[in-house]
Scaffold this motif. Structure first.
Motif, PDB file in Angstrom:
ATOM      1  N   TYR A  97       4.668  41.012  -0.267  1.00 54.28           N
ATOM      2  CA  TYR A  97       4.597  39.575  -0.562  1.00 54.28           C
ATOM      3  C   TYR A  97       5.946  38.900  -0.322  1.00 54.28           C
ATOM      4  O   TYR A  97       6.019  37.885   0.347  1.00 54.28           O
ATOM      5  N   PHE A  98       7.020  39.503  -0.858  1.00 59.24           N
ATOM      6  CA  PHE A  98       8.343  38.875  -0.769  1.00 59.24           C
ATOM      7  C   PHE A  98       9.163  39.433   0.396  1.00 59.24           C
ATOM      8  O   PHE A  98       9.204  40.649   0.617  1.00 59.24           O
ATOM      9  N   THR A  99       9.869  38.533   1.086  1.00 55.51           N
ATOM     10  CA  THR A  99      10.716  38.919   2.213  1.00 55.51           C
ATOM     11  C   THR A  99      11.684  40.072   1.920  1.00 55.51           C
ATOM     12  O   THR A  99      11.737  41.025   2.704  1.00 55.51           O
ATOM     13  N   ASN A 120       2.171  39.083   4.084  1.00 59.18           N
ATOM     14  CA  ASN A 120       2.676  37.781   3.601  1.00 59.18           C
ATOM     15  C   ASN A 120       4.103  37.448   4.028  1.00 59.18           C
ATOM     16  O   ASN A 120       4.331  36.399   4.624  1.00 59.18           O
ATOM     17  N   ALA A 121       5.077  38.288   3.688  1.00 56.73           N
ATOM     18  CA  ALA A 121       6.504  37.945   3.815  1.00 56.73           C
ATOM     19  C   ALA A 121       6.794  37.130   5.080  1.00 56.73           C
ATOM     20  O   ALA A 121       6.424  37.526   6.181  1.00 56.73           O
ATOM     21  N   ALA A 122       7.495  35.980   4.908  1.00 54.00           N
ATOM     22  CA  ALA A 122       7.441  34.928   5.919  1.00 54.00           C
ATOM     23  C   ALA A 122       8.788  34.503   6.505  1.00 54.00           C
ATOM     24  O   ALA A 122       8.899  33.425   7.077  1.00 54.00           O
ATOM     25  N   THR A 123       9.816  35.338   6.357  1.00 55.24           N
ATOM     26  CA  THR A 123      11.094  35.010   6.998  1.00 55.24           C
ATOM     27  C   THR A 123      11.042  35.460   8.454  1.00 55.24           C
ATOM     28  O   THR A 123      10.660  36.599   8.748  1.00 55.24           O
ATOM     29  N   PHE A 138       2.429  34.480   8.461  1.00 52.63           N
ATOM     30  CA  PHE A 138       2.963  33.203   8.949  1.00 52.63           C
ATOM     31  C   PHE A 138       4.466  33.266   8.768  1.00 52.63           C
ATOM     32  O   PHE A 138       4.971  34.223   8.179  1.00 52.63           O
ATOM     33  N   TYR A 166      16.633  31.967  -0.730  1.00 48.46           N
ATOM     34  CA  TYR A 166      16.486  33.296  -0.098  1.00 48.46           C
ATOM     35  C   TYR A 166      15.783  33.080   1.246  1.00 48.46           C
ATOM     36  O   TYR A 166      15.411  31.944   1.580  1.00 48.46           O
ATOM     37  N   PRO A 168      12.951  32.978   3.198  1.00 42.94           N
ATOM     38  CA  PRO A 168      11.966  31.992   3.644  1.00 42.94           C
ATOM     39  C   PRO A 168      12.343  30.563   3.264  1.00 42.94           C
ATOM     40  O   PRO A 168      11.942  29.607   3.951  1.00 42.94           O
ATOM     41  N   PHE A 218      10.269  23.922  -0.516  1.00 40.86           N
ATOM     42  CA  PHE A 218       9.629  25.232  -0.364  1.00 40.86           C
ATOM     43  C   PHE A 218      10.020  26.130  -1.529  1.00 40.86           C
ATOM     44  O   PHE A 218      11.205  26.281  -1.850  1.00 40.86           O
ATOM     45  N   PRO A 220       8.307  30.108  -3.170  1.00 39.40           N
ATOM     46  CA  PRO A 220       7.219  31.065  -2.952  1.00 39.40           C
ATOM     47  C   PRO A 220       6.059  30.774  -3.897  1.00 39.40           C
ATOM     48  O   PRO A 220       6.278  30.508  -5.079  1.00 39.40           O
ATOM     49  N   SER A 221       4.850  30.835  -3.375  1.00 36.90           N
ATOM     50  CA  SER A 221       3.672  30.500  -4.182  1.00 36.90           C
ATOM     51  C   SER A 221       3.549  31.386  -5.410  1.00 36.90           C
ATOM     52  O   SER A 221       3.744  32.590  -5.345  1.00 36.90           O
ATOM     53  N   ASP A 249       2.319  26.453   0.809  1.00 37.50           N
ATOM     54  CA  ASP A 249       2.612  27.319  -0.342  1.00 37.50           C
ATOM     55  C   ASP A 249       2.614  26.502  -1.640  1.00 37.50           C
ATOM     56  O   ASP A 249       2.342  27.031  -2.706  1.00 37.50           O
ATOM     57  N   PHE A 300      -4.162  31.950   0.062  1.00 40.44           N
ATOM     58  CA  PHE A 300      -3.789  32.422   1.398  1.00 40.44           C
ATOM     59  C   PHE A 300      -3.407  33.900   1.540  1.00 40.44           C
ATOM     60  O   PHE A 300      -3.594  34.459   2.627  1.00 40.44           O
TER      61      PHE A 300
HETATM   62  C1  PHB Z   1       8.427  35.440   1.131  1.00 41.21           C
HETATM   63  O1  PHB Z   1       9.144  35.967   0.264  1.00 41.21           O
HETATM   64  O2  PHB Z   1       8.604  35.680   2.346  1.00 41.21           O
HETATM   65  C2  PHB Z   1       7.383  34.462   0.703  1.00 41.21           C
HETATM   66  C3  PHB Z   1       6.739  34.588  -0.520  1.00 41.21           C
HETATM   67  C4  PHB Z   1       5.776  33.652  -0.902  1.00 41.21           C
HETATM   68  C5  PHB Z   1       5.472  32.590  -0.051  1.00 41.21           C
HETATM   69  C6  PHB Z   1       6.092  32.479   1.181  1.00 41.21           C
HETATM   70  C7  PHB Z   1       7.049  33.408   1.561  1.00 41.21           C
HETATM   71  O3  PHB Z   1       4.573  31.656  -0.448  1.00 41.21           O
END
Ligand code: PHB
Length: 390
Positions: A97-99, A120-123, A138, A166, A168, A218, A220-221, A249, A300
Motif C-alpha cells: 500500500y505505502f511507497t 497500490n504504492a504510487a511514487t 497508478f 513522503y 507520493p 494529497f 494517502p487514503s 485519494d 480503489f
Molecule cells: C503510497 O504510499 O504510495 C500511497 C498510499 C496511499 C495512496 C496513494 C499512495 O492513496
C-alpha cells in the motif's frame, strides 16, 4: 518389487503434484490498524479476481498468502518479504500500500527470482529500482497532472499546495505545480506535512492566510484523507469559497458516507471510480462487494489488486508455473486488457500501467448515497513522473 515400483510411482506423482500444483503469491498490505480498510480492499479485489477467473492457471493452483503491515515500515516490509520468499517459497510478491514498503523490497527481487506486482504504492520512481517491478495501480504524477487543468479551467490562478511529506506527496506536489504553471497558474505556497499529521486545523489556517483561491492536496487514503476533507469543511474554507483540487485519494468512496454533504461537489481526478459504467466494472463490483461484505466499503485498492492478479495470472501462464521472474515480467510487457477501470496496458518500457484518468464529482444519488460521478475522461495517460525524472 511390484510394491517398490508402486511406491516409487506414488512418490513421483506426489512430488510432481506438489511442484506443478501450487504457485504461491505473497501479498503484503495493511490488514489491521488505521488503514485496515485499505488492506481489506486488496483482499476483496484478489478474491473477486479468483471468484471470476478460478484459482487455476493451466495445471497450477494459485495460493495467496497474506502478511499484515499496518503502517509504512520499510524494515518490517523487507523482513516480511524475505520470510515469504525463503520460508513460504512464494514465486510472486504483491500488494504494498505505502511507497516506502514497496521501495524496501526492490533490492531483494533479483536474488529471490521474484517479480513484485504493485497493487497500490504510487511514487513514480519505484519501477526504476528493479527491472522486476510491474505496477498495476497508478502514480500520483498520473492522477495529479489533469487536476491542474481543471483548476485553471475553473478560473483559479493562485493555488496553495498541501501534501504528505513522503514519495507520493512530493510527486503530487511536483506534478500539480508543473502542470498548473504550464496553464499559467501559480502555486503561491507549498506545504509538506509529516505523514503522522492528524490535526489539520493549523494547516487550514495557513491555507486561509495564504490568499490562494484554491488548495491542491494529497494525502494517502485512509483516516488521513477523511480528517483532511472534514477539516477543510469544518474550518470554513469551503464556506469561504476556497476551491478544493486533489487526486481521487481524497474522496475515496469508503470515506463518502462519513463526509456526507461536506464533500458534495468536490472534483478530483483518478484512475477508478466504483461507479464506472461498464460491463467489466459491473461484474467486478458485484464480486468485490460480495467479497468485502458491504459495497459501501469498496475503494480503489480493490481494483489495483484485481488487475495485479490479472498480471500475475498472465505471468504464471507464460512461465508454466515455473519460477522465472525475468520471463514472467517479459511476458506482461505490452499486455493490454479491459480493466474494471477502463482500457489499460502495461507500458513495455516503464512496466507501469497506462490508463484513462477521469474527472469525477462527488454527487448524491437518488437513494441518498454519495458517489464519484465521472464527468470527463483524459484518455491513455502514461506516467509523466518518469519522464520528469529523466
Ligand atoms: C503510497 O504510499 O504510495 C500511497 C498510499 C496511499 C495512496 C496513494 C499512495 O492513496
Amino acid at each position: 518389487m511390484k510394491r517398490f515400483v508402486l511406491a516409487a510411482v506414488a512418490a513421483i506423482v506426489m512430488s510432481t503434484a506438489a511442484y506443478a500444483d501450487s504457485v504461491k503469491v505473497g501479498v503484503v498490505g495493511p490488514f489491521s490498524g488505521p488503514f485496515a480498510l485499505q488492506g481489506k480492499n486488496f483482499k476483496a479485489g484478489i478474491d473477486a479476481y479468483m471468484a471470476i477467473n478460478g484459482n487455476k492457471v493451466g495445471d497450477n493452483t494459485v495460493e495467496v498468502i497474506y502478511r499484515d503491515l499496518p503502517a509504512a515500515d520499510p524494515a518490517q516490509s523487507k523482513a516480511l518479504a524475505q520470510e515469504l520468499v525463503v520460508k513460504e517459497k512464494v514465486q510472486y510478491l504483491a500488494g504494498f500500500y505505502f511507497t516506502p514498503d514497496a521501495m524496501a523490497v526492490t533490492p531483494i527481487l533479483k536474488q529471490a527470482n521474484t517479480p513484485l506486482v504493485i497493487m497500490n504504492a504510487a511514487t513514480s520512481a519505484i519501477v526504476t529500482k528493479s527491472p522486476l517491478v510491474v505496477r498495476a495501480s497508478f502514480t500520483t504524477w498520473q492522477t495529479s497532472t489533469p487536476i491542474a487543468k481543471v483548476a485553471h479551467d475553473a478560473g483559479v490562478s493562485k493555488v496553495i499546495s498541501v501534501v504528505s511529506d513522503y514519495g507520493p506527496g512530493v510527486d503530487a506536489e511536483n506534478a500539480f505545480k508543473a502542470a498548473f504553471e504550464k496553464e499559467g497558474g501559480q502555486v503561491v505556497e507549498a506545504i509538506r506535512m509529516p505523514l503522522s499529521t492528524n490535526d489539520f486545523s493549523p494547516i487550514m489556517q495557513r491555507i486561509k492566510d495564504s490568499g490562494a483561491q484554491g488548495v491542491f492536496a494529497f494525502l494517502p487514503s485512509g483516516p488521513t484523507t477523511l480528517g483532511f476533507v472534514k477539516a477543510y469543511n469544518e474550518n470554513g474554507l469551503k464556506a469561504a469559497g476556497i476551491k478544493f483540487f486533489a487526486p481521487g485519494d481524497l474522496t475515496q468512496e469508503s470515506d463518502l458516507p462519513a463526509l456526507g454533504d461536506a464533500a458534495l461537489g468536490i472534483q478530483t481526478t483518478f484512475h477508478y471510480a466504483v461507479s464506472h459504467d461498464s460491463p467489466e466494472n459491473k461484474a467486478f463490483v458485484e464480486a468485490a462487494a460480495k467479497a468485502i461484505g458491504n459495497k459501501a466499503e469498496l475503494s480503489f485498492p480493490a481494483v489495483g489488486a484485481y488487475d495485479g492478479m490479472h498480471v500475475i495470472y498472465k505471468m504464471i501462464e507464460a512461465t508454466g508455473g515455473k519460477q522465472d521472474a525475468a520471463k514472467a515480467v517479459e511476458a506482461v510487457k505490452g499486455l493490454t486488457w479491459v480493466s474494471p477501470r477502463g482500457p489499460v496496458s502495461i507500458d513495455p518500457e516503464s512496466r507501469h500501467i497506462t490508463q484513462n484518468i477521469y474527472l469525477r464529482e462527488v454527487t448524491k444519488a437518488d437513494d441518498g448515497t454519495y458517489y464519484n460521478k465521472e464527468v470527463q475522461t483524459f484518455e491513455k495517460q502514461g506516467d509523466p513522473g518518469l519522464a520528469a525524472a529523466k
